[in-house]
Design an enzyme around this catalytic site. Structure first.
Site, PDB file in Angstrom:
ATOM      1  N   ASP A  83       0.797  -1.230   0.000  1.00 30.33           N
ATOM      2  CA  ASP A  83       0.000   0.000   0.000  1.00 30.33           C
ATOM      3  C   ASP A  83       0.830   1.281   0.000  1.00 30.33           C
ATOM      4  OD1 ASP A  83       1.129   0.004   2.503  1.00 30.33           O
ATOM      5  OD2 ASP A  83      -0.664  -0.726   3.516  1.00 30.33           O
ATOM      6  N   GLU A  85      -1.120  -8.878  -1.206  1.00 32.70           N
ATOM      7  CA  GLU A  85      -1.594  -8.263   0.056  1.00 32.70           C
ATOM      8  C   GLU A  85      -2.760  -7.310  -0.229  1.00 32.70           C
ATOM      9  OE1 GLU A  85       0.342  -5.362   2.974  1.00 32.70           O
ATOM     10  OE2 GLU A  85       1.161  -7.259   3.659  1.00 32.70           O
ATOM     11  N   GLU A  91      -1.767   5.262   3.138  1.00 39.15           N
ATOM     12  CA  GLU A  91      -1.813   3.849   2.706  1.00 39.15           C
ATOM     13  C   GLU A  91      -3.223   3.336   2.454  1.00 39.15           C
ATOM     14  OE1 GLU A  91      -0.090   4.993   5.283  1.00 39.15           O
ATOM     15  OE2 GLU A  91       2.024   4.548   4.896  1.00 39.15           O
ATOM     16  N   HIS A  96       6.967   4.924  12.797  1.00 42.20           N
ATOM     17  CA  HIS A  96       7.305   5.730  11.621  1.00 42.20           C
ATOM     18  C   HIS A  96       6.097   6.289  10.878  1.00 42.20           C
ATOM     19  CE1 HIS A  96       6.238   1.994   9.558  1.00 42.20           C
ATOM     20  NE2 HIS A  96       6.074   2.721   8.471  1.00 42.20           N
ATOM     21  N   ARG A 109       3.130   8.201   9.123  1.00 47.66           N
ATOM     22  CA  ARG A 109       2.918   9.617   8.856  1.00 47.66           C
ATOM     23  C   ARG A 109       1.922  10.246   9.824  1.00 47.66           C
ATOM     24  NH1 ARG A 109       4.612  11.735   3.406  1.00 47.66           N
ATOM     25  NH2 ARG A 109       6.082  10.073   3.166  1.00 47.66           N
ATOM     26  N   HIS A 155      13.749   4.357  12.248  1.00 46.65           N
ATOM     27  CA  HIS A 155      13.522   4.618  10.822  1.00 46.65           C
ATOM     28  C   HIS A 155      14.447   5.770  10.414  1.00 46.65           C
ATOM     29  CE1 HIS A 155      11.357   5.863   7.195  1.00 46.65           C
ATOM     30  NE2 HIS A 155      10.641   4.750   7.260  1.00 46.65           N
TER      31      HIS A 155
HETATM   32  C1  UD1 Z   1       7.057   4.592   3.423  1.00 48.51           C
HETATM   33  C2  UD1 Z   1       5.613   4.290   3.041  1.00 48.51           C
HETATM   34  C3  UD1 Z   1       4.897   3.600   4.203  1.00 48.51           C
HETATM   35  C4  UD1 Z   1       5.686   2.406   4.719  1.00 48.51           C
HETATM   36  C5  UD1 Z   1       7.132   2.800   4.999  1.00 48.51           C
HETATM   37  C6  UD1 Z   1       7.939   1.581   5.347  1.00 48.51           C
HETATM   38  C7  UD1 Z   1       4.493   5.901   1.556  1.00 48.51           C
HETATM   39  C8  UD1 Z   1       3.810   7.192   1.461  1.00 48.51           C
HETATM   40  N1  UD1 Z   1       4.902   5.529   2.780  1.00 48.51           N
HETATM   41  O1  UD1 Z   1       7.013   5.546   4.483  1.00 48.51           O
HETATM   42  O2  UD1 Z   1       3.618   3.155   3.773  1.00 48.51           O
HETATM   43  O3  UD1 Z   1       5.080   1.960   5.913  1.00 48.51           O
HETATM   44  O4  UD1 Z   1       7.695   3.406   3.826  1.00 48.51           O
HETATM   45  O5  UD1 Z   1       9.096   1.928   6.047  1.00 48.51           O
HETATM   46  O6  UD1 Z   1       4.696   5.227   0.578  1.00 48.51           O
HETATM   47  N2  UD1 Z   1      14.654   7.778   4.364  1.00 48.51           N
HETATM   48  C9  UD1 Z   1      16.012   7.650   4.139  1.00 48.51           C
HETATM   49  N3  UD1 Z   1      16.471   6.460   3.612  1.00 48.51           N
HETATM   50  C10 UD1 Z   1      15.657   5.413   3.325  1.00 48.51           C
HETATM   51  C11 UD1 Z   1      14.283   5.560   3.561  1.00 48.51           C
HETATM   52  C12 UD1 Z   1      13.794   6.751   4.063  1.00 48.51           C
HETATM   53  O7  UD1 Z   1      16.775   8.557   4.410  1.00 48.51           O
HETATM   54  O8  UD1 Z   1      16.151   4.366   2.876  1.00 48.51           O
HETATM   55  C13 UD1 Z   1      14.126   9.055   4.927  1.00 48.51           C
HETATM   56  C14 UD1 Z   1      14.148  10.200   3.900  1.00 48.51           C
HETATM   57  O9  UD1 Z   1      14.439  11.386   4.561  1.00 48.51           O
HETATM   58  C15 UD1 Z   1      12.684  10.200   3.415  1.00 48.51           C
HETATM   59  C16 UD1 Z   1      11.950   9.823   4.665  1.00 48.51           C
HETATM   60  O10 UD1 Z   1      12.780   8.866   5.317  1.00 48.51           O
HETATM   61  O11 UD1 Z   1      12.313  11.475   2.919  1.00 48.51           O
HETATM   62  C17 UD1 Z   1      10.577   9.253   4.435  1.00 48.51           C
HETATM   63  O12 UD1 Z   1      10.626   8.210   3.468  1.00 48.51           O
HETATM   64  P1  UD1 Z   1       9.292   7.887   2.576  1.00 48.51           P
HETATM   65  O13 UD1 Z   1       9.543   6.706   1.700  1.00 48.51           O
HETATM   66  O14 UD1 Z   1       8.801   9.121   1.929  1.00 48.51           O
HETATM   67  O15 UD1 Z   1       8.206   7.515   3.662  1.00 48.51           O
HETATM   68  P2  UD1 Z   1       8.247   6.446   4.852  1.00 48.51           P
HETATM   69  O16 UD1 Z   1       7.881   7.190   6.083  1.00 48.51           O
HETATM   70  O17 UD1 Z   1       9.508   5.683   4.807  1.00 48.51           O
HETATM   71  N1  UDP Z   2      12.100  -4.187   9.745  1.00 52.96           N
HETATM   72  C1  UDP Z   2      13.470  -4.371   9.544  1.00 52.96           C
HETATM   73  N2  UDP Z   2      14.366  -3.589  10.238  1.00 52.96           N
HETATM   74  C2  UDP Z   2      13.944  -2.630  11.119  1.00 52.96           C
HETATM   75  C3  UDP Z   2      12.550  -2.426  11.300  1.00 52.96           C
HETATM   76  C4  UDP Z   2      11.655  -3.236  10.592  1.00 52.96           C
HETATM   77  O1  UDP Z   2      13.885  -5.242   8.775  1.00 52.96           O
HETATM   78  O2  UDP Z   2      14.807  -1.964  11.728  1.00 52.96           O
HETATM   79  C5  UDP Z   2      11.159  -5.026   8.978  1.00 52.96           C
HETATM   80  C6  UDP Z   2      10.055  -5.702   9.758  1.00 52.96           C
HETATM   81  O3  UDP Z   2      10.438  -6.980  10.212  1.00 52.96           O
HETATM   82  C7  UDP Z   2       8.911  -5.782   8.757  1.00 52.96           C
HETATM   83  C8  UDP Z   2       9.143  -4.598   7.877  1.00 52.96           C
HETATM   84  O4  UDP Z   2      10.487  -4.169   8.081  1.00 52.96           O
HETATM   85  O5  UDP Z   2       8.992  -6.942   7.949  1.00 52.96           O
HETATM   86  C9  UDP Z   2       8.196  -3.512   8.257  1.00 52.96           C
HETATM   87  O6  UDP Z   2       8.603  -2.325   7.697  1.00 52.96           O
HETATM   88  P1  UDP Z   2       8.063  -0.939   8.200  1.00 52.96           P
HETATM   89  O7  UDP Z   2       7.659  -1.022   9.626  1.00 52.96           O
HETATM   90  O8  UDP Z   2       9.089   0.049   7.813  1.00 52.96           O
HETATM   91  O9  UDP Z   2       6.796  -0.719   7.240  1.00 52.96           O
HETATM   92  P2  UDP Z   2       5.253  -1.152   7.302  1.00 52.96           P
HETATM   93  O10 UDP Z   2       5.170  -2.623   7.454  1.00 52.96           O
HETATM   94  O11 UDP Z   2       4.631  -0.400   8.424  1.00 52.96           O
HETATM   95  O12 UDP Z   2       4.722  -0.677   5.996  1.00 52.96           O
END
Ligand code: UD1
Ligand code: UDP
Length: 367
Positions: free
Chosen positions: A95, A117, A131, A207, A209, A240
């Site tokens: 999602d 999913e 999401e 993490h 939003r 995160h």
């Molecule tokens: C995204 C997804 C969320 C999911 C999450 C899993 C959307 C809108 N959100 O949220 O559904 O639960 O991923 O973790 O699709 N960043 C880094 N390096 C990385 C990843 C993130 O620096 O490898 C930082 C960056 O500053 C980035 C911020 O995290 O701008 C947010 O990342 P983003 O992918 O926009 O949203 P998530 O909160 O990670």
């Molecule tokens: N996860 C990971 N390392 C971490 C935190 C989470 O590998 O430090 C894994 C966790 O086991 C799960 C997935 O990442 O399988 C969940 O990701 P996240 O919580 O970022 O996203 P969401 O599931 O909420 O979309």
């Protein structure tokens, strides 16, 4: 049959990995992988663990990216890939905004879409945000809905989707756990090896939003009080990479020895950490599925969840984000052994570890 996988974030990669591995066992199927790179470091960690080498990397990541940035860059990049490869089907998982953009790009090119999913619903379009909207939009566009549970299938039926296109498969996250979790596992990280897991060790992640800002502050503030009052409690918080999460975590926990603020763990240590701690407090979707499978109680710091199966089974509890509720529920789980034992039963409402096999079979029969 040419199958194109598109994914972009950590959880999508974890949940696609078993399916990619399964498809690789079928020589008659040709598979291509395109990552958007919505996540960078957190995506690359997973690719490494599962030894997955993408054919295309759109590399769209930029720090502080907006939802519009992710959607528009993914759409632009994917158009080229689809023009070049002309796959028979594009598979997306979950999602995130990558998932929505990828499904839309396939729809624009009249390419079939399989949604892994499918059918999860919280019932509130603003929670989880964005999401819940992404999932609903992808359902509208998808040709095949791979629903992890009967509940998820029923959600889709209620919305009028044709039953012949909905398949209950289990969640591929359970397949992934079977691949990584071992009772004999030892960590590469010194800190994690030194912790005494017979004590009250809590794993915390946050993490979402809709939790940015005040809700996250309330959660962290509750933990700050608990740590100060209870010398027997230790918290591990793999943060995160989002700076908004990290700034808040440092603000509340930096001076507390028994809160371990660590970098995001790679999936191998993280899934094994779930297996070792006493319980989990999280707003993550995937972790809500993994914890019950490993017999760990999970307190969900959100107001709604689309993962109702864990709650119905009694291993998960939705506790909201208000400080007093977080404080009260964490202490209750620490103090009340019979409550703990009731929640700490290993059940698998999300699947039996065979989801990837089922999805591949369905693809073969239907395409
Ligand atoms: C995204 C997804 C969320 C999911 C999450 C899993 C959307 C809108 N959100 O949220 O559904 O639960 O991923 O973790 O699709 N960043 C880094 N390096 C990385 C990843 C993130 O620096 O490898 C930082 C960056 O500053 C980035 C911020 O995290 O701008 C947010 O990342 P983003 O992918 O926009 O949203 P998530 O909160 O990670
Ligand atoms: N996860 C990971 N390392 C971490 C935190 C989470 O590998 O430090 C894994 C966790 O086991 C799960 C997935 O990442 O399988 C969940 O990701 P996240 O919580 O970022 O996203 P969401 O599931 O909420 O979309």
């Amino acid at each position: 049959m040419k199958i194109l996988f598109v994914f972009g974030t950590r959880p999508e990669a974890i949940k696609m990995a078993p399916l990619i591995k399964e498809i690789e066992r079928h020589k008659e199927l040709s598979r291509l992988i395109c990552v958007t790179g919505q996540h960078r470091e957190m995506l690359d960690q997973v690719l490494q663990i599962f030894n997955i080498k993408p054919d295309y990397d759109l590399n769209i990541f930029k720090k502080g990216q907006s939802l519009t940035d992710i959607t528009s860059s993914s759409l632009r990049g994917l158009e080229e890939v689809l023009n070049q490869e002309k796959p028979d089907i594009l598979l997306v998982q979950g999602d995130t905004t990558t998932v929505f953009a990828a499904a839309l790009s396939a729809f624009y090119k009249n390419i079939k879409i399989g949604h892994v999913e499918a059918g999860l619903r919280s019932g509130n379009i603003y929670s989880p945000y964005p999401e819940e909207a992404n999932r609903k939009l992808v359902s509208v566009l998808a040709n095949y809905h791979f629903a992890p549970t009967i509940n998820n299938k029923n959600n889709l039926l209620r919305e009028g989707y044709d039953e012949k296109n909905i398949f209950v498969t289990g969640n591929t996250v359970i397949d992934a756990l079977n691949y990584t979790v071992k009772d004999s596992f030892t960590f590469g990280e010194d800190l994690l090896n030194k912790i005494d897991y017979n004590k009250n060790v809590i794993l915390l992640t946050s993490h979402r939003r809709e939790n940015w800002g005040e809700p996250m502050e309330e959660i962290f503030s509750a933990f700050r009080d608990i740590i100060k009052e209870r010398e027997d409690v230790e918290v591990i918080f793999p943060m995160h990479l989002n700076p908004l999460v990290r700034e808040r975590a440092y603000k509340y926990f930096k001076d507390l020895d028994r809160v371990h603020l660590i970098e995001p763990l790679s999936y191998l240590p993280f899934s094994n950490l779930i297996n070792k701690v006493k319980f989990i407090v999280t707003d993550s979707g995937g972790v809500q599925e993994e914890a019950p499978a490993l017999g760990k109680p999970v307190l969900v710091v959100r107001n709604e969840t689309e993962r109702k199966e864990g709650i119905e089974a009694g291993t998960a509890k939705l506790i909201g984000t208000k400080k007093e509720n977080v404080y009260k529920n964490v202490l209750e789980l620490l103090n009340n052994k019979s409550l703990y034992d009731k929640m700490a039963k290993a059940i698998n409402p999300y699947g039996d570890g065979q989801a990837a096999k089922r999805i591949v079979k369905i693809l073969q029969e239907n395409l």
